[in-house]
Every structure is written in C-alpha cells, then in structure tokens.
Design a protein around this motif. Sequence first.
Motif, PDB file in Angstrom:
ATOM      1  N   SER A  31       1.015  -1.298   0.005  1.00  0.00           N
ATOM      2  CA  SER A  31      -0.075  -0.117   0.054  1.00  0.00           C
ATOM      3  C   SER A  31       0.966   1.288   0.033  1.00  0.00           C
ATOM      4  N   GLN A  33       0.571   5.603   0.893  1.00  0.00           N
ATOM      5  CA  GLN A  33      -0.079   6.727   1.446  1.00  0.00           C
ATOM      6  C   GLN A  33       0.477   7.898   1.132  1.00  0.00           C
ATOM      7  N   THR A  48      -4.885   6.468   0.964  1.00  0.00           N
ATOM      8  CA  THR A  48      -4.243   5.304   0.866  1.00  0.00           C
ATOM      9  C   THR A  48      -4.696   4.569  -0.316  1.00  0.00           C
ATOM     10  N   ASN A  92       4.669   1.188   2.059  1.00  0.00           N
ATOM     11  CA  ASN A  92       4.291   0.160   2.979  1.00  0.00           C
ATOM     12  C   ASN A  92       4.827  -1.275   2.496  1.00  0.00           C
ATOM     13  N   ARG A  94       6.384  -4.082   4.527  1.00  0.00           N
ATOM     14  CA  ARG A  94       6.683  -4.746   5.777  1.00  0.00           C
ATOM     15  C   ARG A  94       7.038  -3.453   6.709  1.00  0.00           C
ATOM     16  N   LYS A  95       7.886  -2.619   6.463  1.00  0.00           N
ATOM     17  CA  LYS A  95       8.010  -1.110   6.983  1.00  0.00           C
ATOM     18  C   LYS A  95       7.584  -0.126   6.149  1.00  0.00           C
ATOM     19  N   LEU A  96       7.355   1.030   6.761  1.00  0.00           N
ATOM     20  CA  LEU A  96       6.843   2.199   6.111  1.00  0.00           C
ATOM     21  C   LEU A  96       8.107   2.964   5.548  1.00  0.00           C
TER      22      LEU A  96
ATOM     23  N   TYR B  35       8.257   9.301  15.645  1.00  0.00           N
ATOM     24  CA  TYR B  35       9.035   9.674  14.532  1.00  0.00           C
ATOM     25  C   TYR B  35       9.825  11.045  14.790  1.00  0.00           C
ATOM     26  N   LEU B  45      11.930   6.836  11.824  1.00  0.00           N
ATOM     27  CA  LEU B  45      11.100   6.083  12.942  1.00  0.00           C
ATOM     28  C   LEU B  45      11.974   5.765  14.075  1.00  0.00           C
ATOM     29  N   GLU B  56      10.098  -1.936  18.318  1.00  0.00           N
ATOM     30  CA  GLU B  56      10.951  -1.608  17.393  1.00  0.00           C
ATOM     31  C   GLU B  56      11.680  -0.244  17.988  1.00  0.00           C
ATOM     32  N   GLY B  99      -3.868  -2.375   6.399  1.00  0.00           N
ATOM     33  CA  GLY B  99      -3.072  -1.447   5.426  1.00  0.00           C
ATOM     34  C   GLY B  99      -1.974  -0.843   5.958  1.00  0.00           C
ATOM     35  N   ASN B 100      -1.832  -0.720   7.267  1.00  0.00           N
ATOM     36  CA  ASN B 100      -0.531  -0.006   8.022  1.00  0.00           C
ATOM     37  C   ASN B 100      -0.856   1.539   7.586  1.00  0.00           C
ATOM     38  N   THR B 101      -1.979   1.873   7.526  1.00  0.00           N
ATOM     39  CA  THR B 101      -2.062   3.380   7.256  1.00  0.00           C
ATOM     40  C   THR B 101      -2.039   3.869   8.790  1.00  0.00           C
TER      41      THR B 101
END
Lengths: 108, 113
Positions: A31, A33, A48, A92, A94-96, B35, B45, B56, B99-101
């Motif tokens: 995805s 954004q 998104t 995205n 796995r990490k942004l 962040y 991050l 993390e 969607g990790n938004t």
Amino acid sequence: TQLLEQSPQFLSIQEGENLTVYCNSSSVFSSLQWYRQEPGEGPVLLVTVVTGGEVKKLKRLTFQFGDARKDSSLHITAAQPGDTGLYLCGGNNRKLIWGLGTSLAVNP
Amino acid sequence: ETGVTQTPRHLVMGMTNKKSLKCEQHLGHNAMYWYKQSAKKPLELMFVYNFKEQTENNSVPSRFSPECPNSSHLFLHLHTLQPEDSALYLCASSQEGAGNTIYFGEGSWLTVV
C-alpha cells in the motif's frame, strides 16, 4: 537501503495551474499513502492506495498507484493557495518507507 | 481534526533538562509510533509499540526514553539532549492489519539550546 524518491522537490506555481508530483521506488509496496503537511504541523492523511493501477479522487486531487505498485502520482487540478504544503508519500513494504516530500507553493 | 493529540506543541529545553512529550490517540488503534522529522531528511522512525510492547527501536540514543503505559498513551522522555536533537517529533498510531495506514499527531516542535 530502500529508497522512495519524490519529485520535484520544490514547486512554485500560480493559482489555477495544474501540477503532478511523483513518488517512485524500485520496491513493491502493499500500500502507499499520501499526506499533506503544513509548516510546524503533523502530516494529514489524504489517501491510501492498495491495488495496482488504482485511481482515487479527492475533489481536485487525483491519486494513481502504478500497475506494478512501485510508484504513484498525485495530480492537482486548478491549484489553490490552500493546497500549499509539503506532500509526503509513504510506501508500506513490511515497514513504512518515506520520501523527502514535494514542497508546493501556490501563489495567488 | 486529528485523532492523535500531542503535548506540548512547542518545547525549548536546555541540554541538562529533563522533559517529556506526551501523545494520546483516540482511534482505538493498537500500534503507536514516535518519528523524528528534520529538515532535508525523510521521516525517521524511532520507536514502535504494539499492544503496549516495544517492537522496534531504531538505534535511538538512550537520551530518548519511550514509555507506553497503555494502547492509547505514549510518552517520550528526554534527558541531556544535544542541539542536533532539535526537530519536530511526531507521534502516530495505526491499526495492525488495516493496510498499515498511520495517522499522525500535530507534532511537538523541540528546540534544544
């Protein structure tokens, strides 16, 4: 290191003009954004996109996700001074992963 | 209107001070983030918490200490910072699996003198 490149870095246009900004990577994203950020404020989510080839519209803003889900574009029609800000994309995978942003100034 | 609120919005502190940034999310999300945003750099991050557990830590110096007492609150404790730590610190939240938004707060603008 995964990179997400945004272009142009800076853009100054007159009110009423159209513009397109780009977000490109060699990575495939599940995805992506888009955000708009004003100075000293946090980024505000615009959209998104999830599906390759997807097009989403938000009033005068049109967002497209590339077929291969590696890139995206944002087109603004008839830009207004209120569109001024930093446009950030985040992919995205796995990490942004974030780009540096496109700083847009729309002059009256 | 953002569902993530940060306080204070602006903070000036000396290098020997101890201060804290606070973040609260009203979105029912289970993940929260800190962040750092500096000029001419992508968003960095710092920390991620899922269900209150830190998942993390991106090699952040120990002068930054996060705390997550519950899924809605996140703190960043600051101690003996350096001038190069001056930046906009952004809190964010998301719902894992959606969607990790992520949704950002308004930011805390920190100046270290």
